[in-house]
Design a protein around this motif. Structure first.
Motif, PDB file in Angstrom:
ATOM      1  N   GLU A  68     -38.168  66.330 -37.422  1.00 55.33           N
ATOM      2  CA  GLU A  68     -38.811  65.101 -36.729  1.00 55.33           C
ATOM      3  C   GLU A  68     -37.749  63.687 -37.016  1.00 55.33           C
ATOM      4  N   TRP A  69     -37.375  64.122 -38.644  1.00 54.22           N
ATOM      5  CA  TRP A  69     -35.870  62.573 -38.704  1.00 54.22           C
ATOM      6  C   TRP A  69     -34.910  63.252 -38.565  1.00 54.22           C
ATOM      7  N   GLU A 113     -35.829  62.141 -47.552  1.00 59.99           N
ATOM      8  CA  GLU A 113     -37.024  61.926 -46.551  1.00 59.99           C
ATOM      9  C   GLU A 113     -37.944  61.676 -46.657  1.00 59.99           C
ATOM     10  N   ARG A 153     -39.673  59.896 -49.936  1.00 59.03           N
ATOM     11  CA  ARG A 153     -39.891  58.457 -49.248  1.00 59.03           C
ATOM     12  C   ARG A 153     -41.074  58.646 -48.095  1.00 59.03           C
ATOM     13  N   ARG A 154     -41.373  59.153 -47.448  1.00 59.81           N
ATOM     14  CA  ARG A 154     -42.923  59.097 -46.585  1.00 59.81           C
ATOM     15  C   ARG A 154     -43.953  60.281 -47.673  1.00 59.81           C
ATOM     16  N   GLU A 155     -43.983  61.014 -48.561  1.00 62.48           N
ATOM     17  CA  GLU A 155     -45.095  61.717 -49.582  1.00 62.48           C
ATOM     18  C   GLU A 155     -44.856  61.983 -50.558  1.00 62.48           C
TER      19      GLU A 155
END
Length: 409
Positions: free
Chosen positions: A134-135, A188, A191-193
């Motif tokens: 996804e990233w 990541e 940062r996201r979760e």
């Protein structure tokens, strides 16, 4: 790095209490610091799984159990599928490059593995299955080099044992970059979760520490890493490996009955440790079963086999496997493998009947089959040309009284 012996007395959160009591912790970057974060409230942690096959195997189960306990103690668990990293391949402690898979193959593997992970972890709101494609699948090469590569030095990467051990075997640049990709995953997810913890086997220690360092350098974040031991059985075999290959978690690749038999037939010396790590039986019950000796250890092995099978394949499958074992062997008799046949490419049913002594000639074996007197795993054999594949334990019966549990491989 926190040494377990030095800091285990400080662990007070429920999760770390379970981890230390049951023997999950090999290394932790800061056990006391992680404990403080967990005590402050629910935290988010993850384990990564590259999709190199369509099934995980028993070697992955220890990390899955750690993640299961993480969720069951009130935290949020993320199982990260390596949709991107699988296309690269982790060189850690391997003597050759992994086979290159196509994106379609990786996608199919992820679908199958995600279902296995969900069975073990459950479908609660605090369990998430994510995919790093996804990233990582969207980032530009130049951007990645500037944002991530600038924080890695070649001397430091070459100093890692997982890299040094492969230099003479032709480590590719593709594999060399793997540690940067895995480090980017941790950042990541932070940062996201709000993810603060990465767990994995002890072979992932270097990769996990790189992610922690990258987060500190780029975002000023404090993250944590915890590894579980890489287990060997009492006989020195890497956990999850047998003479017949991997012990898969996929029911189509290894039936729940064969999976149950694998645990039923572990070495007596491995039973106490496996009860702590691979079941959720209360510790007093683990202690009781672990203290059994002599023929009574079979009770502990059956409890182990049924508990692990229930976690991986469900309560119904575990119960059915236990009932089949009881039906195959009269009460009081051993349900361990009675014959081992060396046939890595499989064996014909006629030859198998000769090997276990159910027939003295091929003609007698064929007559038994033609008379519908031979059963394999409960079904009647009708073709005397049938081939049987390698198996850690398959039941065979001739007539009403002759029964055996045979390992083929």
């Amino acid at each position: 790095m926190s040494n377990l012996d030095e800091t285990s007395s400080d662990a007070r959160s429920e999760f770390l209490s379970v981890m230390t009591e049951r023997g999950f912790v090999q290394q932790c970057t800061d056990l006391a610091g992680l404990d403080s974060v967990l005590l402050a409230g629910p935290a988010t942690g993850f384990v990564g799984f590259d999709a190199t096959a369509r099934s995980l195997h028993v070697g992955h189960l220890l990390s899955l159990m750690a993640l299961r306990w993480f969720a069951r103690t009130g935290n949020r668990a993320i199982a990260l599928m390596g949709g991107a990293t699988t296309l690269v391949g982790d060189p850690s402690f391997r003597n050759s490059a992994r086979p290159m898979l196509t994106p379609a193959q990786v996608g199919n593997n992820i679908g199958a593995i995600s279902a296995q992970v969900r069975r073990v972890l459950g479908h609660g709101a605090n369990v998430t299955v994510a995919d790093n494609a996804e990233w990582l699948g969207k980032v530009g090469f130049i951007d990645f080099l500037r944002d991530v590569g600038a924080h890695f030095t070649v001397p430091r990467m070459l100093a890692m044992e997982s890299v040094r051990s492969r230099l003479d075997d032709g480590l590719t640049m593709l594999e060399f970059a793997y540690m940067m990709l895995q480090s980017a995953d941790f950042v990541e997810l932070a940062r996201r979760e709000g993810c603060v913890l990465q767990m994995g086997g002890s072979d992932q220690w270097g990769n996990i520490c790189n992610g922690i360092d990258l987060a500190r350098r780029t975002d000023g974040r404090t993250l944590f890493g915890l590894t579980t031991p890489l287990l060997e059985t009492a006989s020195g075999v890497k956990m999850g490996k047998t003479a017949n290959g991997a012990v898969w978690l996929d029911a189509d690749m290894l039936s729940p009955w064969e999976f149950w038999q694998f645990w039923r037939n572990v070495d007596d010396a491995d039973v106490p440790r496996f009860l702590r790590l691979f079941t959720e039986l209360p510790m007093p019950e683990v202690g009781r079963l672990s203290a059994l000796g002599g023929s009574e250890v079979n009770e502990a092995k059956k409890a182990l086999a049924t508990a692990v099978t229930a976690i991986v394949h469900g309560e119904a499958a575990a119960r059915l496997a236990a009932e089949r074992a009881f039906a195959l062997f009269a009460e009081g008799q051993s349900a361990e493998v009675t014959h081992t046949v060396e046939a890595p490419d499989g064996i014909g049913i006629v030859d198998l009947l000769l090997e276990v002594g159910f027939a003295s000639t091929k003609g007698e074996a064929r007559r038994l089959i033609q008379g519908r007197g031979v059963r394999i795993a409960g079904r009647t054999v009708e073709d005397d040309r049938e081939m049987l594949a390698s198996s850690p334990g398959i039941e065979i019966a001739a007539g009403k009284r002759r029964k055996a549990l045979v390992a083929i491989g």
